[in-house]
Scaffold this active site. Structure first.
Site, PDB file in Angstrom:
ATOM      1  N   CYS A   2       0.944  -1.324  -0.055  1.00  0.00           N
ATOM      2  CA  CYS A   2      -0.111   0.083  -0.078  1.00  0.00           C
ATOM      3  C   CYS A   2       0.856   1.241  -0.040  1.00  0.00           C
ATOM      4  CB  CYS A   2      -0.952   0.185   1.192  1.00  0.00           C
ATOM      5  SG  CYS A   2      -1.926  -1.403   1.491  1.00  0.00           S
ATOM      6  N   ARG A  27       2.681   0.308  -5.538  1.00  0.00           N
ATOM      7  CA  ARG A  27       2.589  -0.140  -4.129  1.00  0.00           C
ATOM      8  C   ARG A  27       1.493  -0.972  -3.955  1.00  0.00           C
ATOM      9  NH1 ARG A  27       6.717   2.094  -0.864  1.00  0.00           N
ATOM     10  NH2 ARG A  27       5.659   1.059   0.958  1.00  0.00           N
ATOM     11  N   TRP A  74      -3.205  -2.535  -1.442  1.00  0.00           N
ATOM     12  CA  TRP A  74      -2.943  -3.927  -1.959  1.00  0.00           C
ATOM     13  C   TRP A  74      -3.547  -4.772  -0.791  1.00  0.00           C
ATOM     14  CZ3 TRP A  74      -0.172  -7.935   0.453  1.00  0.00           C
ATOM     15  CH2 TRP A  74       0.044  -9.073  -0.504  1.00  0.00           C
ATOM     16  N   ASN A 100      -0.545   1.884   6.078  1.00  0.00           N
ATOM     17  CA  ASN A 100       0.002   1.001   5.351  1.00  0.00           C
ATOM     18  C   ASN A 100       0.698  -0.106   6.427  1.00  0.00           C
ATOM     19  OD1 ASN A 100       1.839  -0.370   3.835  1.00  0.00           O
ATOM     20  ND2 ASN A 100       3.482   1.130   4.000  1.00  0.00           N
ATOM     21  N   GLY A 101       0.457  -1.022   6.281  1.00  0.00           N
ATOM     22  CA  GLY A 101       1.052  -2.137   7.359  1.00  0.00           C
ATOM     23  C   GLY A 101       0.050  -3.317   7.618  1.00  0.00           C
ATOM     24  N   GLU A 518      14.824 -17.260 -12.370  1.00  0.00           N
ATOM     25  CA  GLU A 518      14.420 -15.758 -12.656  1.00  0.00           C
ATOM     26  C   GLU A 518      13.572 -15.870 -14.023  1.00  0.00           C
ATOM     27  OE1 GLU A 518      14.217 -13.091 -11.028  1.00  0.00           O
ATOM     28  OE2 GLU A 518      14.005 -11.363 -12.327  1.00  0.00           O
ATOM     29  N   LYS A 522       9.681 -14.432 -13.685  1.00  0.00           N
ATOM     30  CA  LYS A 522       9.080 -13.325 -14.563  1.00  0.00           C
ATOM     31  C   LYS A 522       7.846 -13.706 -15.331  1.00  0.00           C
ATOM     32  CE  LYS A 522      10.708 -10.355 -13.085  1.00  0.00           C
ATOM     33  NZ  LYS A 522      11.711 -10.444 -12.351  1.00  0.00           N
ATOM     34  N   GLU A 525       4.988 -13.950 -12.986  1.00  0.00           N
ATOM     35  CA  GLU A 525       4.282 -12.909 -12.472  1.00  0.00           C
ATOM     36  C   GLU A 525       3.618 -11.861 -13.391  1.00  0.00           C
ATOM     37  OE1 GLU A 525       6.731 -10.246 -10.068  1.00  0.00           O
ATOM     38  OE2 GLU A 525       8.512 -10.304 -11.577  1.00  0.00           O
ATOM     39  N   HIS A 541      14.855 -36.394 -12.768  1.00  0.00           N
ATOM     40  CA  HIS A 541      14.324 -37.030 -11.544  1.00  0.00           C
ATOM     41  C   HIS A 541      12.940 -36.660 -11.163  1.00  0.00           C
ATOM     42  CE1 HIS A 541      18.522 -38.077 -10.615  1.00  0.00           C
ATOM     43  NE2 HIS A 541      18.811 -37.010 -10.999  1.00  0.00           N
ATOM     44  N   LYS A 638       4.969  -3.614  -5.900  1.00  0.00           N
ATOM     45  CA  LYS A 638       6.144  -3.378  -6.052  1.00  0.00           C
ATOM     46  C   LYS A 638       7.002  -3.710  -4.830  1.00  0.00           C
ATOM     47  CE  LYS A 638       9.836  -2.103  -8.328  1.00  0.00           C
ATOM     48  NZ  LYS A 638      10.396  -3.240  -9.643  1.00  0.00           N
TER      49      LYS A 638
END
Ligand code: M6R
Length: 643
Positions: A2, A27, A74, A100-101, A518, A522, A525, A541, A638
């Site tokens: 947020c 955010r 968020w 925010n939190g 990575e 990418k 997401e 395996h 983010k």
């Protein structure tokens, strides 16, 4: 997660709040809201979805006043619906809070308030705060106190000890229209100082065009802001005086230029990121003439890092704490620190480390890797490590903390002893790209600096080989420029093949295994395609059972220790009908691939700096081709400032 903004001054608050929220939308972006105060009272507007929905509402209804607060969300507690959007109000509708939190004890507080007849309108943890404040203000007013900014400040100071968790918050009250109260504990908040006006925000981009003069708030601090000035108090209620600092460069400006998405712009900025890093940290070749082979560190180091010598002395073990993409950079870093400098290095998920740390060892360097410097899991893990080491009397166990970040002014910067600033400039796209490259470069610098100080290197790489690596690093910006331009077109042309794809496997080995991880992250997401990264030798395996003609396999194969092995693993996938996409140098060995995304042949140790580029561009173009919101993918934000 947020973003919060808050403004007090002489201008109309709402347009500036909305602009601040626009800059902080990275955010969180599942709902947004503002509340302003004028002589008529409190005006609150909220809207589900992107900020544009709130803007439309503001244009229709307005929100007058010179003081206000704003929030882009968020979701943590409560679905992303309008009733859960901030600001949250008390029962009278006179007091508004953005936060925010996470308020960890919100359930017990809610029950306690409900038992006294308080009605809740949302499912959020935040809503307990306006109700607690209203109760406190009522008590204070019953005691004869008159409504004022000071009274609001006192109420906030008395309510904060009731809250458990991490938060940054801003409060306005219709009965004190010339006052704004802000507070933070373990979540970011800074105050921007304008001319007779103050803009508080979770992050610097919200201050763009407003001011460069900032006062980052410390943990536990509370501030009363009026158009006349700031009163800052520490957690004990003592008045604090601190000198503001100046934001440097253009780091707080977010501009898409002519690119379709921030992510694409940021991918294209990587040659510049590398060029800046080379200029800052690799002194001119001529300065290295005095370098000594073996023995003590040369007088003119190959790599110049702005770190104290003490950080390097006697390190016996390194532990790296990070999340997501930063953790992948750390995995490459661990490879380099072990193979170049010979230092045993462990990489941890920060979110796991805190609850199952390894036994303490002596002479250990702990490095937190976080581009934002605000990732709650990483900060909490570092703080825990610091605290447990401080309890040990033996100085060999003393905490030694380094941060690798793009935001030296962040909470991370205030927690660790020293910071390695990757200097990549602001990254807005939720998918980390140029900051990943910056983190990799930081690790190359660190590993080379350790190796050089230890009189050369391990695994047969002596000082000459180290210098050769440094020489190749100098040519990186040019190689990257060509690679980005070339693969932008290739990957765009390839993207349509993935229109119906549901699963993709990424394979790599050795130093390129983290790049496979990575690549998969990418893709997941931003395109919502299921993807997995595997060390290529592990396929047989179990995961090989997943393969058929519908599952593309992206294989990173660069000449070096595992080249032939990776090619064999790719053959095994091909034998199961998988479509093979190779990230490899052009040549007869790599004609097994159905599609080749060619990368220049460099020293294997440097190859991740190049192999990651096709990964980023492939994901970008697949997501863009699918018409998805590349910069703000669903469910993400983010910087993840909740644990
Ligand atoms: O700010 P940080 O580097 O600490 O963020 C860690 C992760 O949340 C982040 O890397 C995330 O995985 C990115 N969205 C990846 O693109």
């Amino acid at each position: 997660m947020c973003g919060i903004v808050a403004l007090i001054g002489s201008r109309e608050a709402a347009p500036q709040l909305l602009e601040g929220l626009r800059q902080l939308e990275y955010r969180g972006y599942d709902s947004a809201g503002i509340a302003t105060i004028d002589a008529a009272g409190l005006h609150c507007l909220r809207a589900e979805g992107k900020l544009v929905n709130l803007t439309v509402r503001f244009e229709a209804q307005g929100a007058p006043g010179h003081c206000g607060i704003g929030h882009t969300r968020w979701a943590t507690h409560g679905k992303p619906e309008e009733r859960n959007a901030h600001p949250h109000l008390d029962g009278s509708g006179e007091l508004a809070v953005v936060q925010n939190g996470i308020i960890e004890n919100h359930r017990s507080l809610r029950e306690e308030l409900q038992a006294t007849g308080v009605m809740f309108r949302s499912d959020t943890d935040t809503e307990v705060i306006p109700h607690l404040l209203a109760r406190q203000l009522q008590l204070l007013q019953q005691g004869g106190r008159v409504a004022s900014g000071s009274l609001l400040l006192q109420a906030v100071q008395e309510v904060l000890p009731l809250l458990q968790g991490a938060y940054a918050l801003a409060v306005v009250w219709a009965q004190a229209p010339g006052a704004l109260v802000v507070a933070r504990r373990a979540a970011p908040l800074l105050i921007g100082l304008g001319e007779g006006e103050f803009l508080c925000a979770s992050d610097t981009p919200a201050l763009a065009g407003f001011t460069r003069t900032i006062l980052p708030m410390e943990d536990g601090e509370v501030a009363l802001l009026t158009p006349l000035g700031i009163e800052l108090y520490d957690a004990a209620g003592e008045r604090v005086q601190r000198t503001p600092s100046l934001l440097s460069g253009t780091e707080h400006v977010a501009d898409k230029r002519s690119f379709r998405h921030f992510m694409l712009k940021e991918i294209h900025e990587q040659p510049e990121t590398a060029a800046l890093w080379v200029a800052r940290h690799l002194p001119e070749l001529g300065n290295q003439a005095g370098s000594q082979a073996g023995g003590s560190a040369p007088s003119s180091p190959m790599v110049a890092l702005p770190l104290d010598d003490a950080l390097f002395e006697g390190v016996e073990r390194i532990q790296l704490l990070a999340c997501g993409t930063s953790r992948h950079a750390a995995q490459v870093g661990a490879y380099l620190l072990e193979q170049l400098a010979g230092i045993p290095t462990d990489v941890f998920y920060a979110s796991e480390f805190r609850y199952a740390p390894p036994p303490l060892g002596p002479h250990t360097l702990t490095i937190g890797v976080t581009q934002s410097g605000e990732t709650a899991d990483t900060l909490a893990a570092l703080a825990m490590e610091q605290a447990r080491r401080r309890l040990v009397a033996d100085p060999a166990y003393a905490p030694r903390l380094l941060g690798i970040t793009n935001r030296p002014e962040s909470s991370l910067g205030r927690l660790v002893d020293q910071v390695l600033d990757i200097g990549a400039g602001i990254e807005v796209g939720v998918a980390a790209t140029k900051t990943f490259l910056g983190q990799l470069l930081a690790f190359y610098g660190l590993a080379l600096a350790f190796a050089e100080r230890r009189g050369g290197s391990v695994n047969g790489r002596g000082p000459e080989q180290l210098r050769a690596l440094v020489a190749q690093l100098r040519s990186l910006p040019g190689l990257l420029r060509q690679l980005v331009d070339d693969h932008d077109q290739r990957c765009e042309a390839l993207a349509h093949r993935f229109a119906e794809t549901q699963d993709v496997i990424f394979l790599g080995r050795g130093i390129n295994y983290p790049i496979a991880l990575e690549g998969a992250l990418k893709l997941k997401e931003i395109s919502y395609i299921h993807a997995e990264g595997y060390p290529a030798g592990e396929m047989k395996h179990g995961p090989i059972a997943l393969l058929d003609a519908q599952v593309p396999v992206v294989s990173i194969a660069v000449p070096g220790t595992v080249f032939e092995k990776v090619l064999s693993n790719a053959q095994e996938a091909k034998a199961r009908d998988a479509q093979l996409i190779g990230v490899a140098p052009e040549g007869p060995d790599t004609d097994i691939f159905d599609v080749l995304l060619p990368v220049p042949a460099v020293d294997e140790l440097l190859s991740p700096l190049l192999t990651v580029i096709p990964m980023q561009l492939l994901s970008y173009h697949i997501a863009a081709h699918r018409g998805l919101d590349v910069d703000q993918p669903r469910n993400l934000a983010k910087s993840v400032t909740v644990e």
